[in-house]
Design an enzyme around this catalytic site. Structure first.
Site, short mmCIF file in Angstrom:
data_model
loop_
_atom_site.label_atom_id
_atom_site.label_comp_id
_atom_site.label_asym_id
_atom_site.label_seq_id
_atom_site.Cartn_x
_atom_site.Cartn_y
_atom_site.Cartn_z
N CYS A 80 7.27 -3.51 15.47
CA CYS A 80 6.79 -2.51 16.43
C CYS A 80 5.38 -2.93 16.85
CB CYS A 80 6.77 -1.13 15.80
SG CYS A 80 8.40 -0.59 15.25
N CYS A 121 7.27 -6.20 7.34
CA CYS A 121 8.40 -5.58 8.04
C CYS A 121 8.87 -6.51 9.15
CB CYS A 121 7.96 -4.25 8.63
SG CYS A 121 9.31 -3.38 9.46
N GLU A 177 0.83 -1.20 0.00
CA GLU A 177 0.00 0.00 0.00
C GLU A 177 0.87 1.25 0.00
OE1 GLU A 177 -4.05 -1.37 2.23
OE2 GLU A 177 -2.38 -0.82 3.52
N CYS A 204 -0.72 6.67 9.77
CA CYS A 204 0.54 6.08 10.25
C CYS A 204 0.30 4.81 11.04
CB CYS A 204 1.23 7.08 11.17
SG CYS A 204 2.35 8.11 10.29
N CYS A 238 2.04 -1.39 15.33
CA CYS A 238 1.99 -1.20 13.88
C CYS A 238 1.38 -2.40 13.15
CB CYS A 238 3.41 -0.95 13.37
SG CYS A 238 3.52 -0.89 11.58
N CYS A 261 3.41 8.81 0.64
CA CYS A 261 4.03 7.96 1.65
C CYS A 261 4.30 6.61 0.98
CB CYS A 261 3.08 7.85 2.84
SG CYS A 261 3.72 6.81 4.14
S1 SF4 Z 1 6.45 1.12 12.48
FE1 SF4 Z 1 5.81 -0.74 11.39
S2 SF4 Z 1 6.67 -0.53 9.35
FE2 SF4 Z 1 7.74 0.95 10.65
S3 SF4 Z 1 9.55 -0.17 11.39
FE3 SF4 Z 1 7.97 -0.49 12.93
S4 SF4 Z 1 6.99 -2.43 12.32
FE4 SF4 Z 1 8.15 -1.69 10.55
#
Ligand code: SF4
Length: 340
Positions: free
Chosen positions: A117, A113, A93, A333, A120, A106
């Site tokens: 985090c 990933c 996306e 975000c 996220c 963006c």
């Molecule tokens: S916020 Fe999400 S996309 Fe960004 S580094 Fe952390 S896990 Fe990865």
């Protein structure tokens, strides 16, 4: 000879390619302009190439295009969210954000990933793979060709950790600021990292003028490690030590990103500590109230956000509240995720 995808090549690489297939060097500039400036999808669209040259190109090369599958538009903020399918069927996306005269894309740098985090949605996917240079650039090509021609800013803050795909991200940023390609000022291109220290060091050593943003998200290591497991390896103090080095060699200020989570990192004490760091290390800070996704975290109340910003604002003028658009369409975000 295996066919070469010409999208993603810089001018020198295109010159080498045309030399290899026995064509004149100027063809490289023509191709560079067609792909990145006129945003052509195929050799057929390239009107100044002879039939003979096109036949030769078909034999040795191709232009890969990612496929736009879906567009969602947030009626209030005009934020657009794009779903793309890649050649191998994976999906990513990207987001187009409007803020006054600023029109920002963006961009995603990975499918999923690995950083994990906890707040996220992309992190929940795990890492499926890095995007190629062509796939990174094609997000901007499609959006600027078909939706918004006057792109002013690029942020590498979509799906993925940009510094885990360092070379492709930096090379794409170089093409983005090339006056013959997208002609976006280096200072309008922001590369964001969760704090991958060796690559922050590399970025500083290479003296890039792209802007650097670092996700901080906590004012102590215990909280930061709980939110971002990579903090176990690269703690807050080590990140600030690098920021100090950056300040010595670069005129740009580092932007710290701070996702505000109810009951986790949103106290007045946190605001005071943050303010001190911003002053001591000459940073800017973007405070982003958490955008709900499939986690147990909550967005702080409006009153708490205001109080946090008031405490921060009293101590430093370099704090901005970012209410990122597109929450309703899961484009804000931390909300990007695809099923792959
Ligand atoms: S916020 Fe999400 S996309 Fe960004 S580094 Fe952390 S896990 Fe990865």
């Amino acid at each position: 000879m295996e066919k070469t995808n010409l999208k993603g090549l810089n001018l020198t690489q295109l010159e080498n390619f045309f030399e290899k297939i026995g064509e004149k060097k100027f063809r490289a500039t023509q191709m560079f302009l067609w792909i990145y400036n006129k945003k052509a999808k195929s050799f057929d669209e390239m009107t100044n190439l002879s039939k003979k040259t096109k036949t030769k190109l078909d034999e040795f090369a191709f232009i890969e295009n990612i496929e736009l599958v879906e567009v969602k538009i947030d009626e209030i903020s005009k934020t657009h969210k794009f779903l793309f399918r890649l050649a191998d069927g994976r999906k990513i996306e990207s987001v187009l954000l409007y803020d006054g005269k600023r029109k920002t894309i963006c961009v995603s740098s990975q499918v999923g990933c690995a950083v994990d985090c906890k707040f996220c949605a992309t992190g929940k996917m795990g890492l499926l793979r890095n995007l190629t240079l062509s796939e990174i650039l094609d997000q901007i090509i499609v959006i600027s060709r078909d939706f918004e021609t006057e792109i002013t800013n690029i942020v590498f803050m979509g799906m993925g950790e940009p510094f885990h795909n360092y070379n492709n991200v930096i090379e794409s940023a170089k093409i983005l600021c090339d006056p013959q390609a997208f002609s976006i000022s280096q200072r309008k291109i922001t590369i964001s990292t969760s704090g991958v220290l060796p690559k922050i060091q590399k970025f500083i050593e290479e003296e890039h003028n792209f802007k650097l943003a670092i996700s901080l998200n906590a004012t102590d290591n215990l909280t930061r490690t709980a939110l971002m497991p990579l903090n176990e390896k690269w703690q807050i103090e080590t990140i600030f030590a690098e920021i100090q080095k950056y300040n010595k060699t670069n005129r740009n200020r580092v932007t710290l990103e701070y996702v505000l989570l109810a009951g986790i990192n949103d106290t007045d004490e946190d605001a005071k500590k943050l303010a001190k760091w911003i002053k001591d290390y000459n940073c800017k800070i973007n405070v982003i109230p958490y955008n709900p996704t499939n986690t147990d975290f909550e967005r702080p109340t409006k009153e708490r956000i205001e109080k946090f910003m008031a405490v921060l604002g009293k101590a430093t003028p370099s704090a901005t509240l970012r209410n990122t658009g597109g929450r309703q369409i899961q484009a804000a975000c931390g909300q990007l995720a695809t099923t792959n």
